[in-house]
Design an enzyme around this catalytic site. Structure first.
Site, PDB file in Angstrom:
ATOM      1  N   CYS A   1       0.828  -1.202   0.000  1.00  0.00           N
ATOM      2  CA  CYS A   1       0.000   0.000   0.000  1.00  0.00           C
ATOM      3  C   CYS A   1       0.863   1.253   0.000  1.00  0.00           C
ATOM      4  CB  CYS A   1      -0.894   0.048   1.248  1.00  0.00           C
ATOM      5  SG  CYS A   1      -1.931  -1.400   1.517  1.00  0.00           S
TER       6      CYS A   1
ATOM      7  N   CYS B   1      -2.824   4.847   2.940  1.00  0.00           N
ATOM      8  CA  CYS B   1      -3.947   3.940   2.681  1.00  0.00           C
ATOM      9  C   CYS B   1      -5.002   4.055   3.784  1.00  0.00           C
ATOM     10  CB  CYS B   1      -3.447   2.497   2.593  1.00  0.00           C
ATOM     11  SG  CYS B   1      -4.758   1.306   2.193  1.00  0.00           S
TER      12      CYS B   1
ATOM     13  N   ARG C   1       1.115  -8.056  -3.735  1.00  0.00           N
ATOM     14  CA  ARG C   1       0.336  -7.491  -4.829  1.00  0.00           C
ATOM     15  C   ARG C   1      -0.205  -6.118  -4.404  1.00  0.00           C
ATOM     16  NH1 ARG C   1      -3.051 -11.160  -2.266  1.00  0.00           N
ATOM     17  NH2 ARG C   1      -5.116 -10.341  -1.693  1.00  0.00           N
TER      18      ARG C   1
ATOM     19  N   CYS D   1      -2.508  -2.969  -3.539  1.00  0.00           N
ATOM     20  CA  CYS D   1      -3.795  -2.729  -2.874  1.00  0.00           C
ATOM     21  C   CYS D   1      -4.774  -2.118  -3.874  1.00  0.00           C
ATOM     22  CB  CYS D   1      -3.589  -1.779  -1.697  1.00  0.00           C
ATOM     23  SG  CYS D   1      -5.117  -1.264  -0.869  1.00  0.00           S
TER      24      CYS D   1
ATOM     25  N   CYS E   1      -6.126   1.688  -2.306  1.00  0.00           N
ATOM     26  CA  CYS E   1      -5.337   2.932  -2.315  1.00  0.00           C
ATOM     27  C   CYS E   1      -4.522   3.116  -3.581  1.00  0.00           C
ATOM     28  CB  CYS E   1      -4.428   3.001  -1.090  1.00  0.00           C
ATOM     29  SG  CYS E   1      -3.015   1.847  -1.109  1.00  0.00           S
TER      30      CYS E   1
ATOM     31  N   ASP F   1      22.437  34.490 -12.939  1.00  0.00           N
ATOM     32  CA  ASP F   1      21.115  34.921 -13.387  1.00  0.00           C
ATOM     33  C   ASP F   1      20.834  36.325 -12.835  1.00  0.00           C
ATOM     34  OD1 ASP F   1      18.340  35.398 -13.620  1.00  0.00           O
ATOM     35  OD2 ASP F   1      17.914  33.253 -13.623  1.00  0.00           O
TER      36      ASP F   1
END
Length: 469
Positions: A41, A45, A70, A72, A75, A432
């Protein structure tokens, strides 16, 4: 500039505090994996916070996937801002991640990635596995899975076309990866997106509308004003608070239009080839510096008495990025004469409003080398064509700077290109005029104060520029 601090994902106590607080500022900075559920997650989450003994932390989703977890479904941990670590660090792992995110492995394979970085495939694999928990193949696989999910949910492409557009070599590989990463099939992902109403408008094979997340606060006005003030007609355009430009991508031209919204940036893309989706999104994120960590920047710069009021008045300032290395370098050298070479660019396919004003790509280095331009510009363009100068996002900043100096580029321009192209956060553009003017008005000594702004000197320079304006 590299930092010596411990990577956040290795600080388990700090990571768990962020998870407990569901702190969105840490989304993309590390991944939380839960042993008891087998899922990973984002830190914010909304699910019930797991017990500390049941979680592990990883630097990337690829590392979590390599360990058997694997994604989620609640979320969507892959749909978060990228890690700001890749901008702060200048080591091999961060340079590799920038190229992988740009889709280089899908185009040139691991040998191409290793060649761009100047390492052997074995060395590269060993470093990435040690630093990121996964080798280049697994990192690229995670990248393909995320690109595929975007196309599944945001387009009406047939799933067979999605597979090859995302970089998979076969339908079987596509199905197996989606099933392993998201614990569902591609058709089920598409059905779920339709039920959630995720698509904001019908989109054909070349037009996509996406939401690009960022870490709040985000000062969209200043970064868009920066690009708009330098816009080249036909290549760039602005309308109704939005900004668009053409993109030269690996498989063909594209046009993009970005509009800031509460909590995200609306990004409309017109692509000649959908294989360029991930590359286009990555370049737009760099253009707007969407992966920055504004809280980290503010903690350092607000400690300076001169800058503190500016930081408080304009939270979330960004450093404008670039979409193409040769373009940002040649435009810097051309200066105001850049408008004179627009006609040398190739036309892009017409797109629907508001992208109808985007008609031309920035010219190639070869076209500029053959044009009637200043001798230095011609020399540098020829060096790019010959391969003696290779400005791309995977370069080491010091090596790229040395190449530019050898080609005759001055130090100030070399620093400017490194800051914009590589997203280098610790480059103070002391040459600059706007930076110098802002420093003078605040009574800041750039030589002494800059040491206290590290590693965020680039952002300090943007605050000085905004004050001078």
């Amino acid at each position: 500039m590299a930092t010596s601090t411990l990577p956040i994902w290795r600080d388990t106590e700090r990571c768990y505090r962020a998870v407990t607080a569901r702190d969105q500022r840490f989304d993309g900075q590390f991944i939380m994996a839960v042993r008891t559920t087998g899922i990973y997650c984002r830190p914010s989450c909304p699910a019930l916070t797991p017990k500390a003994q049941n979680v592990r932390f990883y630097p990337t989703s690829a590392a979590a996937q390599a360990s058997g977890y694997r994604a989620c479904r609640r979320c969507l941990p892959d749909a978060v801002p990228g890690s700001p670590d890749w901008n702060v660090r200048a080591d091999l792992a961060s340079r590799a991640m920038r190229l992988i995110s740009d889709g280089l492995v899908e185009r040139e394979g691991v040998p191409g990635l290793a060649s761009r970085l100047g390492y052997s495939e074995r060395q590269l694999g060993r470093v990435l596995t040690a630093e990121l928990g996964a080798g280049p193949i697994r990192l690229a696989r995670a990248h393909r899975a995320h690109s595929a999910r975007l196309l599944i949910e945001m387009s009406q492409l047939p799933l067979t076309d999605v597979a090859f557009a995302a970089g998979f070599s076969s339908i079987r590989q596509f199905n197996e990866t989606i099933r392993e990463v998201f614990a569902t099939t591609p058709s089920q992902l598409r059905a779920a997106s339709l039920r959630r109403g995720k698509r904001e408008e019908p989109s054909g094979a070349t037009r996509l509308s996406l939401r690009l997340p960022f870490r709040a606060p985000f000062d969209a006005a200043s970064v868009l004003d920066y690009h708009i003030s330098r816009a080249l007609p036909g290549i760039e355009a602005a309308r109704d608070g939005g900004y668009g430009r053409t993109l030269r991508l690996p498989h063909g031209p594209a046009s993009v239009w970005v509009s800031p919204r509460p909590g995200h940036v609306q990004c409309d893309l017109a692509l000649a080839d959908l294989r360029d989706l991930s590359s286009a999104v990555t370049r737009v994120r760099r253009l707007l510096d969407l992966d920055a960590d504004p809280e980290a920047v503010a903690r350092v710069l607000a400690a300076d008495e001169a800058l503190a009021p500016l930081v408080a008045a304009t939270p979330g300032i960004r450093v404008p990025g670039a979409v193409d290395g040769p373009e940002v370098l040649l435009r810097a050298l051309l200066g105001e004469a850049a408008a004179d070479v627009v006609a040398l660019g190739e036309p892009v396919p017409p797109a629907a409003p508001p992208m109808d004003a985007l008609t031309t790509l920035f010219p190639t280095p070869q076209a500029i080398a053959d044009a009637d331009v200043k001798p230095l510009v011609k020399t540098v363009a020829a060096a790019i064509v010959a391969g003696d100068l290779d400005p791309h996002i995977g370069r080491d900043a010091d090596e790229l700077r040395a190449e530019m100096l050898a080609a005759g580029v001055d130090c100030g321009t070399a620093d400017y290109v490194a800051m914009r192209l590589l997203g280098a956060p610790d480059v103070l553009l002391t040459a600059d005029p706007a930076v110098r003017r802002g420093a003078a008005e605040l009574g800041v000594d750039l030589t002494t104060s800059a040491r206290g702004w590290q590693p965020w000197s680039s952002y300090a320079g943007m605050y000085l520029r905004s004050h001078a304006a």
